[in-house]
Enzyme design. Sequence first.
Site, short mmCIF file in Angstrom:
data_model
loop_
_atom_site.label_atom_id
_atom_site.label_comp_id
_atom_site.label_asym_id
_atom_site.label_seq_id
_atom_site.Cartn_x
_atom_site.Cartn_y
_atom_site.Cartn_z
N THR B 184 43.76 40.09 21.21
CA THR B 184 44.77 40.80 21.22
C THR B 184 45.78 40.04 20.32
OG1 THR B 184 45.63 39.75 23.09
CG2 THR B 184 44.55 42.00 23.25
N LYS B 207 39.29 35.26 25.01
CA LYS B 207 40.55 35.65 24.44
C LYS B 207 41.70 35.29 25.52
CE LYS B 207 42.82 38.62 24.69
NZ LYS B 207 44.05 38.72 25.67
N THR B 218 45.58 36.61 31.00
CA THR B 218 44.99 37.88 30.69
C THR B 218 44.16 37.29 29.36
OG1 THR B 218 46.49 39.56 30.46
CG2 THR B 218 44.79 39.95 28.76
N GLU B 298 50.78 32.23 22.53
CA GLU B 298 51.74 32.79 21.92
C GLU B 298 52.84 31.89 21.52
OE1 GLU B 298 52.52 36.23 24.40
OE2 GLU B 298 51.07 37.44 23.66
N ASN B 417 56.94 38.61 22.49
CA ASN B 417 57.03 39.22 23.63
C ASN B 417 58.13 39.88 23.99
OD1 ASN B 417 54.47 38.30 25.18
ND2 ASN B 417 55.34 35.99 24.81
N SER B 422 57.03 48.29 22.63
CA SER B 422 57.52 49.19 21.87
C SER B 422 57.84 48.94 20.47
CB SER B 422 58.78 49.27 22.39
OG SER B 422 59.65 48.04 22.45
#
Lengths: 422, 422
Positions: B184, B207, B218, B298, B417, B422
Amino acid sequence: MTGSQDSDNGGTEQDRIEGGAPGDHPRLVRTQGVTAPLGFRAAGIAAGIKASGALDLALVVNEGPDHSAAGVFTRNQVKAAPVLWSQQVLTTGRLRTVILNSGGANACTGPGGFQDTHKTAEAVADALSNWGTSTGAVEVAVCSTGLIGDRLPMDKVLAGVTEIVQEMGGGLSGGTDAAHAIMTTDTVPKQAALHHPQGWNVGGMGKGAGMLAPSLATMLVVLTTDAGATAEQLDTALRRATARTFDRLDIDGSCSTNDTVLLLSSGASQIPVEQADLDDAVFAVCDDLAAQMMADAEGVTKRVVITVTGAQTEDDALIVARAVARDSLVKTALFGSDPNWGRVLAAVGASPVTVDPDRIAVSFNDSPVCENGFGVDGARDVDLSGPDIAVVVDLNLGESAASIRTTDLSHAYVEENSAYSS
Amino acid sequence: MTGSQDSDNGGTEQDRIEGGAPGDHPRLVRTQGVTAPLGFRAAGIAAGIKASGALDLALVVNEGPDHSAAGVFTRNQVKAAPVLWSQQVLTTGRLRTVILNSGGANACTGPGGFQDTHKTAEAVADALSNWGTSTGAVEVAVCSTGLIGDRLPMDKVLAGVTEIVQEMGGGLSGGTDAAHAIMTTDTVPKQAALHHPQGWNVGGMGKGAGMLAPSLATMLVVLTTDAGATAEQLDTALRRATARTFDRLDIDGSCSTNDTVLLLSSGASQIPVEQADLDDAVFAVCDDLAAQMMADAEGVTKRVVITVTGAQTEDDALIVARAVARDSLVKTALFGSDPNWGRVLAAVGASPVTVDPDRIAVSFNDSPVCENGFGVDGARDVDLSGPDIAVVVDLNLGESAASIRTTDLSHAYVEENSAYSS
């Protein structure tokens, strides 16, 4: 803060100066703080503790006739020297003075740091005694805020103590100077005062813009009242108020070594107070100061209130609300004005409270985004671009509710906190 | 990843191709994944689930002769449909296939979302049966990752299933394609394979770059082995390994709705394995995948290991290490290369484990910064400008220790994040 905010709250400086009861309801103003009640003097000076030359030393003196007091302190096991000192002197239920400094937390400074606090309290007592107020170090609470781990520049602190006792005045400006002198990364001073129609008052000042967390915050608050109240009454009112205000403000989940909230009564109004009235008044001032802290938290771009309803107990509601308030993915989404309700559900489900995922409903600013555990049409289109965001999570398991005030997680938060000590 | 990293780990692709036992010690390589063990095929394709057109559907097929399997799943109470499905099919201790998609988590999607998962498993079983492998949906695990709350585009998923079964191959490239297809916000695919000198192998892909937390992440991981092992042996090895690897990776304290780690055995080496050897091998592959996840988390700019020593129990050490790893003020300080040890002490003191503040010692990258609860000379000058930071907190209360892998809290984390859905 500003005149317009003051009048929004329905009060003016005249309330106190006229000494009257201007209406039937308690009135809250933000232009006044610890010197709003009768019997208190305060001051704030630049003692040179901060390299910037900003105000960094504050004093609040209770001139009596009463000197009852109560305090609550950080639950962090690592307590700063001034917390250890103030907890000790508060066991008497009596305080005459609070000396506060910004520019250094005096935390994790070993036995030497504790001696520094003790010396500061003694210097304050000596200076006040020279000035005509007979007192001892055991009546002096000490509060410090700033970087953890460094000793304070005691030459500057002690010279400052001598100076601030001379500066001390009874007017509102002394209270405002004191509110300025306890600021660290705060951008505005925080004061509130409540004038009760019975003729007594509660005032307060606070600082706290980061490290705000469950067990209070690096949050220093001094509250004053001229109501006649015993130390026990003050203690009851203070614990009830902090449990529902500062304890429900959670900016980043971090818990400071220095959190202190003190409540001092001068009894100067000569009006004995009912417990329930005192509880309400102290709550109102604490609640307003907590709202001011949220609005001025480090890096804040969104003022966020997380409310959990439909819980089986209030404790359950609080635990779930806090879990959502602390979730970095929720907080970054809110920074981005992103109605990412899935992250709210993930945070709820990860909390230790047993929930039924298929019953959870979520709304953002009154727009439903999730019902029965899954999304509703238009959930991705809710407009969160404004500065205030209300998140309501209904667990649909019971009748209890609780709210936590928090903020978003922004670039400014990262910036401010990645360059604090160095 | 790269050839140089591969040779750093002492192995090459030749290890497997020659089928030999090239030395006395297990050898770990990162150029191979789920197809390193004998008896597995894999593929990764772009099915159009992701709008970007990137690979988004992966398949791992166990060709046997054995089909024993084990799995561990998120502890989040809000579980995605594929987690609910896969937990159910795993109760048999048997799996033939895993189908994985990125581009959508299929979490919080209600009964319709669960039907989508069921249909996907049935489509995989049908396609494999057409291709000559007789199987049913009950032998197909499903994993999904991506945004929570949206239904998957089932037309694309089902068409993709038909296509991927045709694409499936036995070579290493199929495994690498699969590792790509589950990414992702990962920037690199994550694979590891261990070649045991006894002649059997363990491979894996994973992942996970955000939402990494205590109860996994996740994080989707598929592990394979050609060792002969029962479902019970696999379950034991998998639980032991995940408890000390993925469960000790905590990037942001958030816990996903979709975390899944599966271990499948083909038994194709025809070598029965001892439990201890299997435990060690599965641990080594999981540990390496966890390190890869930390390095690619991230917004990471610092790879951080928080170690707590001198605790009374390993659980205590873990709780304190996790409290420090989750503290936003510690994480922002590390982003700023700021040796702000006071924040570490504040986080330790705020944890639920009872500590003695006057005994705590802290070091950054082996430089002592705090002893007996207060700072040592030069503590503010420790250089943390490099990408790796080791924080060691010695509680000096006992003999137990534990480590948590984490990262700093950076602008890039906030950026990534705050603009995900959106």
